[in-house]
Design a protein around this motif. Structure first.
Motif, PDB file in Angstrom:
ATOM      1  N   GLU A 122       0.732  -1.285   0.087  1.00  0.00           N
ATOM      2  CA  GLU A 122      -0.030   0.074  -0.112  1.00  0.00           C
ATOM      3  C   GLU A 122       1.008   1.084   0.062  1.00  0.00           C
ATOM      4  O   GLU A 122       1.938   1.249   0.438  1.00  0.00           O
ATOM      5  CB  GLU A 122      -0.789   0.060   1.242  1.00  0.00           C
ATOM      6  CG  GLU A 122      -1.911  -1.145   1.212  1.00  0.00           C
ATOM      7  CD  GLU A 122      -2.930  -1.081   0.375  1.00  0.00           C
ATOM      8  OE1 GLU A 122      -3.255   0.064  -0.435  1.00  0.00           O
ATOM      9  OE2 GLU A 122      -3.304  -2.365  -0.197  1.00  0.00           O
ATOM     10  N   VAL A 123       0.273   2.544  -0.226  1.00  0.00           N
ATOM     11  CA  VAL A 123       0.907   3.637  -0.459  1.00  0.00           C
ATOM     12  C   VAL A 123       1.632   4.204   0.927  1.00  0.00           C
ATOM     13  O   VAL A 123       0.929   3.682   2.056  1.00  0.00           O
ATOM     14  CB  VAL A 123      -0.382   4.884  -0.739  1.00  0.00           C
ATOM     15  CG1 VAL A 123       0.434   6.091  -0.584  1.00  0.00           C
ATOM     16  CG2 VAL A 123      -0.656   4.479  -2.068  1.00  0.00           C
ATOM     17  N   GLY A 124       2.851   4.425   0.927  1.00  0.00           N
ATOM     18  CA  GLY A 124       3.625   5.219   2.202  1.00  0.00           C
ATOM     19  C   GLY A 124       4.490   3.784   2.718  1.00  0.00           C
ATOM     20  O   GLY A 124       5.288   3.883   3.276  1.00  0.00           O
ATOM     21  N   GLN A 125       4.083   2.516   2.077  1.00  0.00           N
ATOM     22  CA  GLN A 125       4.900   1.397   2.683  1.00  0.00           C
ATOM     23  C   GLN A 125       6.398   1.268   2.164  1.00  0.00           C
ATOM     24  O   GLN A 125       6.505   1.496   0.975  1.00  0.00           O
ATOM     25  CB  GLN A 125       4.151   0.111   2.438  1.00  0.00           C
ATOM     26  CG  GLN A 125       4.653  -0.977   3.009  1.00  0.00           C
ATOM     27  CD  GLN A 125       3.843  -2.315   2.372  1.00  0.00           C
ATOM     28  OE1 GLN A 125       2.582  -2.317   2.135  1.00  0.00           O
ATOM     29  NE2 GLN A 125       4.487  -3.652   2.625  1.00  0.00           N
ATOM     30  N   GLN A 126       7.204   0.890   3.003  1.00  0.00           N
ATOM     31  CA  GLN A 126       8.686   0.839   2.693  1.00  0.00           C
ATOM     32  C   GLN A 126       8.710  -0.607   2.083  1.00  0.00           C
ATOM     33  O   GLN A 126       8.172  -1.643   2.745  1.00  0.00           O
ATOM     34  CB  GLN A 126       9.485   0.789   3.924  1.00  0.00           C
ATOM     35  CG  GLN A 126       9.783   2.079   4.488  1.00  0.00           C
ATOM     36  CD  GLN A 126      10.782   2.870   3.881  1.00  0.00           C
ATOM     37  OE1 GLN A 126      11.611   2.326   3.551  1.00  0.00           O
ATOM     38  NE2 GLN A 126      10.637   4.300   4.218  1.00  0.00           N
ATOM     39  N   VAL A 127       9.478  -0.748   0.926  1.00  0.00           N
ATOM     40  CA  VAL A 127       9.705  -2.049   0.295  1.00  0.00           C
ATOM     41  C   VAL A 127      11.074  -2.466  -0.006  1.00  0.00           C
ATOM     42  O   VAL A 127      11.761  -1.428  -0.290  1.00  0.00           O
ATOM     43  CB  VAL A 127       8.838  -2.262  -1.019  1.00  0.00           C
ATOM     44  CG1 VAL A 127       7.090  -2.281  -0.887  1.00  0.00           C
ATOM     45  CG2 VAL A 127       8.697  -0.907  -1.744  1.00  0.00           C
ATOM     46  N   ASP A 128      11.498  -3.651  -0.209  1.00  0.00           N
ATOM     47  CA  ASP A 128      12.764  -3.807  -0.420  1.00  0.00           C
ATOM     48  C   ASP A 128      12.797  -4.123  -2.109  1.00  0.00           C
ATOM     49  O   ASP A 128      12.049  -5.078  -2.635  1.00  0.00           O
ATOM     50  CB  ASP A 128      13.363  -4.947   0.151  1.00  0.00           C
ATOM     51  CG  ASP A 128      13.680  -4.608   1.678  1.00  0.00           C
ATOM     52  OD1 ASP A 128      14.140  -3.473   1.764  1.00  0.00           O
ATOM     53  OD2 ASP A 128      13.116  -5.458   2.278  1.00  0.00           O
ATOM     54  N   VAL A 129      13.625  -3.379  -2.876  1.00  0.00           N
ATOM     55  CA  VAL A 129      13.966  -3.949  -4.029  1.00  0.00           C
ATOM     56  C   VAL A 129      14.749  -5.144  -4.444  1.00  0.00           C
ATOM     57  O   VAL A 129      15.914  -5.154  -3.764  1.00  0.00           O
ATOM     58  CB  VAL A 129      14.514  -2.491  -5.134  1.00  0.00           C
ATOM     59  CG1 VAL A 129      15.063  -3.262  -6.561  1.00  0.00           C
ATOM     60  CG2 VAL A 129      13.708  -1.465  -4.944  1.00  0.00           C
ATOM     61  N   VAL A 130      14.301  -6.132  -4.947  1.00  0.00           N
ATOM     62  CA  VAL A 130      14.934  -7.428  -5.120  1.00  0.00           C
ATOM     63  C   VAL A 130      15.587  -7.776  -6.446  1.00  0.00           C
ATOM     64  O   VAL A 130      16.531  -8.306  -6.482  1.00  0.00           O
ATOM     65  CB  VAL A 130      14.163  -8.767  -4.669  1.00  0.00           C
ATOM     66  CG1 VAL A 130      13.890  -8.436  -3.234  1.00  0.00           C
ATOM     67  CG2 VAL A 130      12.737  -8.778  -5.576  1.00  0.00           C
ATOM     68  N   ASP A 131      15.128  -6.877  -7.611  1.00  0.00           N
ATOM     69  CA  ASP A 131      15.460  -6.969  -8.740  1.00  0.00           C
ATOM     70  C   ASP A 131      14.986  -5.947  -9.762  1.00  0.00           C
ATOM     71  O   ASP A 131      14.095  -5.132  -9.215  1.00  0.00           O
ATOM     72  CB  ASP A 131      15.043  -8.501  -9.385  1.00  0.00           C
ATOM     73  CG  ASP A 131      15.818  -8.839 -10.781  1.00  0.00           C
ATOM     74  OD1 ASP A 131      16.840  -8.320 -11.149  1.00  0.00           O
ATOM     75  OD2 ASP A 131      15.342  -9.795 -11.354  1.00  0.00           O
ATOM     76  N   ILE A 132      15.670  -5.598 -10.775  1.00  0.00           N
ATOM     77  CA  ILE A 132      15.248  -4.773 -11.522  1.00  0.00           C
ATOM     78  C   ILE A 132      15.236  -5.539 -13.251  1.00  0.00           C
ATOM     79  O   ILE A 132      15.641  -6.259 -13.634  1.00  0.00           O
ATOM     80  CB  ILE A 132      16.199  -3.563 -11.979  1.00  0.00           C
ATOM     81  CG1 ILE A 132      16.548  -2.826 -10.660  1.00  0.00           C
ATOM     82  CG2 ILE A 132      15.522  -2.489 -12.983  1.00  0.00           C
ATOM     83  CD1 ILE A 132      15.608  -2.018  -9.883  1.00  0.00           C
ATOM     84  N   ASP A 133      13.775  -5.422 -13.640  1.00  0.00           N
ATOM     85  CA  ASP A 133      13.439  -6.193 -14.700  1.00  0.00           C
ATOM     86  C   ASP A 133      12.913  -4.970 -15.809  1.00  0.00           C
ATOM     87  O   ASP A 133      11.919  -4.781 -15.805  1.00  0.00           O
ATOM     88  CB  ASP A 133      12.013  -6.918 -14.603  1.00  0.00           C
ATOM     89  CG  ASP A 133      11.801  -7.959 -15.587  1.00  0.00           C
ATOM     90  OD1 ASP A 133      12.750  -8.051 -16.605  1.00  0.00           O
ATOM     91  OD2 ASP A 133      10.566  -8.461 -15.523  1.00  0.00           O
ATOM     92  N   GLY A 134      13.862  -4.855 -16.679  1.00  0.00           N
ATOM     93  CA  GLY A 134      13.916  -3.617 -17.734  1.00  0.00           C
ATOM     94  C   GLY A 134      14.017  -2.303 -16.877  1.00  0.00           C
ATOM     95  O   GLY A 134      14.724  -2.125 -16.216  1.00  0.00           O
TER      96      GLY A 134
END
Length: 140
Positions: A122-134
């Motif tokens: 949801e909006v405002g939540q912190q997330v971790d980037v695990v990969d970049i796909d394009g």
């Protein structure tokens, strides 16, 4: 002219290819010539001068080259570009699910989708980037 001056001229002469070709062996020979100049300045004969030149040059090549080669092989990997973004945290700007969404990553707005299609961020939540796909960040 004194022999030590000739050795210093030889050292400078060996230093020129070092700069031009970037071959460190020439620098090691130049240091050997400087050592021979020191021996010549102390009054030693031609044979000790040549022996010191050869010994110092060979010793430097035998010791310094393997160390330099080992350091060249062990270069630290410094991630750049999209590789540097993996593992970073981002903030959700628009709801992110398996189909898409938007996050703010490293000061830029990125399209994103979750790693697991049933996960919702949801909006405002912190997330971790695990990969970049394009041009899409995969987050969890």
């Amino acid at each position: 002219m004194d022999p030590w001056v000739w050795w210093l001229i030889a050292a400078v002469g060996l230093g020129i290819p070092l700069v031009v070709t970037a071959m460190p062996e020439f620098g090691m020979f130049a240091v050997g010539a400087v050592a021979a100049a020191g021996v010549a300045a102390l009054g030693a004969g031609t044979v000790p001068q040549v022996l010191v030149f050869a010994a110092v040059s060979v010793a430097l090549i035998a010791v310094v080259r393997p160390i330099a080669a080992r350091h060249r092989r062990q270069r630290p990997h410094v991630p750049s570009g999209v590789e540097a973004l993996k593992g970073r945290q981002a903030v959700v700007l628009e709801r992110v699910d398996g189909d898409g969404g938007r996050i703010k990553l490293a000061g830029e707005v990125w399209s994103a989708r979750t790693l697991n299609s049933d996960q919702i961020c949801e909006v405002g939540q912190q997330v971790d980037v695990v990969d970049i796909d394009g041009a899409t960040a995969v987050v969890m």
